[in-house]
Motif scaffolding. Structure first.
Motif, PDB file in Angstrom:
ATOM      1  N   ALA A  35       6.539   7.520  -5.687  1.00  0.00           N
ATOM      2  CA  ALA A  35       6.125   8.561  -6.428  1.00  0.00           C
ATOM      3  C   ALA A  35       6.470   9.897  -5.720  1.00  0.00           C
ATOM      4  O   ALA A  35       6.278  11.075  -6.368  1.00  0.00           O
ATOM      5  N   ALA A  36       6.671   9.991  -4.404  1.00  0.00           N
ATOM      6  CA  ALA A  36       6.823  11.223  -3.626  1.00  0.00           C
ATOM      7  C   ALA A  36       7.987  12.118  -4.308  1.00  0.00           C
ATOM      8  O   ALA A  36       8.927  11.747  -4.572  1.00  0.00           O
ATOM      9  N   THR A  37       7.796  13.365  -4.062  1.00  0.00           N
ATOM     10  CA  THR A  37       8.899  14.477  -4.494  1.00  0.00           C
ATOM     11  C   THR A  37       9.431  15.034  -3.274  1.00  0.00           C
ATOM     12  O   THR A  37      10.315  15.690  -3.548  1.00  0.00           O
ATOM     13  N   SER A  38       9.110  14.535  -1.989  1.00  0.00           N
ATOM     14  CA  SER A  38       9.605  14.985  -0.786  1.00  0.00           C
ATOM     15  C   SER A  38       9.221  14.137   0.025  1.00  0.00           C
ATOM     16  O   SER A  38       8.749  13.148   0.102  1.00  0.00           O
ATOM     17  N   LEU A  48       0.690  -1.128   0.048  1.00  0.00           N
ATOM     18  CA  LEU A  48       0.001   0.009  -0.061  1.00  0.00           C
ATOM     19  C   LEU A  48       0.748   1.175   0.017  1.00  0.00           C
ATOM     20  O   LEU A  48       0.516   2.275  -0.881  1.00  0.00           O
ATOM     21  N   ALA A  49       1.853   1.364   0.763  1.00  0.00           N
ATOM     22  CA  ALA A  49       2.743   2.561   0.989  1.00  0.00           C
ATOM     23  C   ALA A  49       3.905   2.619  -0.259  1.00  0.00           C
ATOM     24  O   ALA A  49       3.964   3.681  -0.681  1.00  0.00           O
ATOM     25  N   LEU A  50       4.223   1.496  -0.831  1.00  0.00           N
ATOM     26  CA  LEU A  50       5.401   1.672  -1.839  1.00  0.00           C
ATOM     27  C   LEU A  50       5.147   2.705  -2.839  1.00  0.00           C
ATOM     28  O   LEU A  50       5.948   3.266  -3.447  1.00  0.00           O
ATOM     29  N   PRO A  51       4.123   2.647  -3.482  1.00  0.00           N
ATOM     30  CA  PRO A  51       3.677   3.272  -4.767  1.00  0.00           C
ATOM     31  C   PRO A  51       3.895   4.823  -4.345  1.00  0.00           C
ATOM     32  O   PRO A  51       4.401   5.596  -5.212  1.00  0.00           O
ATOM     33  N   GLY A  52       3.151   5.135  -3.267  1.00  0.00           N
ATOM     34  CA  GLY A  52       3.299   6.676  -2.837  1.00  0.00           C
ATOM     35  C   GLY A  52       4.921   7.144  -2.608  1.00  0.00           C
ATOM     36  O   GLY A  52       5.253   7.964  -2.847  1.00  0.00           O
ATOM     37  N   VAL A  53       5.524   6.164  -2.104  1.00  0.00           N
ATOM     38  CA  VAL A  53       6.901   6.318  -1.604  1.00  0.00           C
ATOM     39  C   VAL A  53       7.776   6.710  -2.817  1.00  0.00           C
ATOM     40  O   VAL A  53       8.536   7.471  -3.205  1.00  0.00           O
ATOM     41  N   MET A  83       3.780  10.549   4.184  1.00  0.00           N
ATOM     42  CA  MET A  83       2.210  10.206   4.121  1.00  0.00           C
ATOM     43  C   MET A  83       2.159   8.768   3.460  1.00  0.00           C
ATOM     44  O   MET A  83       0.996   8.322   4.190  1.00  0.00           O
ATOM     45  N   ALA A  84       2.529   8.340   2.539  1.00  0.00           N
ATOM     46  CA  ALA A  84       2.539   7.128   2.247  1.00  0.00           C
ATOM     47  C   ALA A  84       2.716   6.059   2.976  1.00  0.00           C
ATOM     48  O   ALA A  84       2.011   4.903   3.217  1.00  0.00           O
ATOM     49  N   ILE A  85       3.959   6.098   4.019  1.00  0.00           N
ATOM     50  CA  ILE A  85       4.187   5.505   5.233  1.00  0.00           C
ATOM     51  C   ILE A  85       3.028   5.384   6.227  1.00  0.00           C
ATOM     52  O   ILE A  85       2.636   4.211   6.427  1.00  0.00           O
ATOM     53  N   GLN A  86       2.479   6.431   6.233  1.00  0.00           N
ATOM     54  CA  GLN A  86       1.391   6.608   7.233  1.00  0.00           C
ATOM     55  C   GLN A  86       0.055   5.704   7.022  1.00  0.00           C
ATOM     56  O   GLN A  86      -0.564   5.183   7.650  1.00  0.00           O
TER      57      GLN A  86
END
Length: 115
Positions: A72-75, A65-70, A81-84
């Motif tokens: 794609a994150a630019t900061s 769940l968290a990996l795509p957000g991590v 937030m993805a980790i959360q």
């Protein structure tokens, strides 16, 4: 062909074709370990195909769940937030793990620690 064993809902019989050379190696290993050939085969299969651990599946789901957000994150804030989101999944379980943001070289990565 798989046939259930009489009186045991957990055990099934299965016919398997193999080379004579493999059968001979199994026989030799069974004799060396003091097990039956069937037990030797089951031991090898259990090592090759371990039963899934429910906690491991939930931890993997949180990471998935968290990996795509991590990625794609630019900061770091976006990555956190993805980790959360993954940690919210873990918080609903009895697992004592939480995801953390870490670095792998110059890339962000997900780690996990005991909570």
């Amino acid at each position: 062909m798989v046939q259930p064993r009489i009186g045991d809902g957990e055990t099934v019989g299965m016919m398997v074709r193999m080379s004579a050379a493999l059968r001979d190696r199994i026989k030799a290993a069974a004799e060396k370990s003091g097990r039956s050939q069937n037990s030797e085969i089951l031991n090898a299969l259990e090592k090759a195909f371990p039963a899934p651990e429910p906690g491991r599946n939930l931890l993997a789901a949180a990471i998935d769940l968290a990996l795509p957000g991590v990625r794609a994150a630019t900061s770091d804030e976006e990555a956190l937030m993805a980790i959360q989101a993954g940690n919210e999944v873990l918080a609903k379980t009895n697992l004592q793990w939480r995801l953390i943001l870490t670095q792998a070289g110059d890339k962000r990565a997900i780690g996990f620690v005991e909570a």
